[in-house]
Write a protein that holds these residues in place. Sequence first.
Motif, PDB file in Angstrom:
ATOM      1  N   LYS A 213       0.819  -1.207   0.000  1.00  0.00           N
ATOM      2  CA  LYS A 213       0.000   0.000   0.000  1.00  0.00           C
ATOM      3  C   LYS A 213       0.852   1.256   0.000  1.00  0.00           C
ATOM      4  CE  LYS A 213      -3.715   2.411   2.407  1.00  0.00           C
ATOM      5  NZ  LYS A 213      -4.681   2.395   3.524  1.00  0.00           N
ATOM      6  N   GLU A 231      -9.875  -3.108   0.543  1.00  0.00           N
ATOM      7  CA  GLU A 231     -10.003  -1.981   1.462  1.00  0.00           C
ATOM      8  C   GLU A 231     -10.877  -0.885   0.869  1.00  0.00           C
ATOM      9  OE1 GLU A 231      -7.042   1.009   3.941  1.00  0.00           O
ATOM     10  OE2 GLU A 231      -6.737   0.689   1.792  1.00  0.00           O
ATOM     11  N   TYR A 234     -14.567  -1.966   0.741  1.00  0.00           N
ATOM     12  CA  TYR A 234     -15.175  -2.028   2.068  1.00  0.00           C
ATOM     13  C   TYR A 234     -15.447  -0.623   2.607  1.00  0.00           C
ATOM     14  CZ  TYR A 234     -16.161  -3.712   6.766  1.00  0.00           C
ATOM     15  OH  TYR A 234     -16.780  -4.000   7.963  1.00  0.00           O
ATOM     16  N   GLN A 235     -14.498   0.287   2.424  1.00  0.00           N
ATOM     17  CA  GLN A 235     -14.688   1.654   2.895  1.00  0.00           C
ATOM     18  C   GLN A 235     -15.738   2.403   2.087  1.00  0.00           C
ATOM     19  OE1 GLN A 235     -10.776   3.396   2.872  1.00  0.00           O
ATOM     20  NE2 GLN A 235     -10.198   2.462   4.835  1.00  0.00           N
TER      21      GLN A 235
END
Length: 269
Positions: A213, A231, A234-235
Amino acid sequence: MVEVSLPVKWLLRVLAIGYVFFLVAWPVSTIIREAFADGAGTLGDVLSDPQVQRALALTVQIALQAVAINLVFGVAISILLVRYEFPGKRVLSALIDLPMSVSPVVVGLSLLLVYNGRDGWFGTFLEEWGLKIIFSGPGMIMATCFVALPLVIREVVPVLQEIGDEQEQAATSLGASWRQTFWRITLPSIKWAVVYGVVLSLARSLGEFGAVKIVSGNVLNQTQTATLLVEEKYQSFEQSSAYTVSFVLAFVSVLCIVVVSILRPKEKH
């Protein structure tokens, strides 16, 4: 061997199974359940998304290149540690375990400080030669190689120590070159350790998040791997896509380990 009573044996079994269940099995089963909460068709719908396809393809590409590099250097370092004595041997052995004790985020930050083009130690010099490390493929491969390096070495080293070097010395005394000795004696003796190390390295590489990342920049459709996509989804409250991609990554990793475990010959006692 210490003898223990039957109730103690059952208690230890229950504790071990319970620990693994609550730590591994239950969370993973939850991912699987959520991934197929809306039916099996969800898997096809998510995998048909071009963004998901590009993220998965990049993940596989990075993982395979990292595994190939770790395979070559991992076997070479293993032979060096077991077959030769040299100053700094213990230091090298300790450094190999460093990725297991250092957070991947720290690894990514270290690479950023060294190879970043703007203020890194070597970044400006490398970019003058057309080599961009950070926020591109090479940096992602380096980060992945670092976190997965010990897995091949720690599988191969014990096997090399167990088989000894008598056969290698005999081959050498009969006139075999080091290439012939390696391909005909050493490699066949450690092949399953190498295979298992490669599989573990592949599974670790597919799931790497922290280091990648930082060095990737997480650029959409360019440096966004599958774990970074999870990520983001999901966010963004796209939990179905996040769960599905997570399931695919976990499924591939577990499948590789299971297949190798089945094919690997059982040890003879």
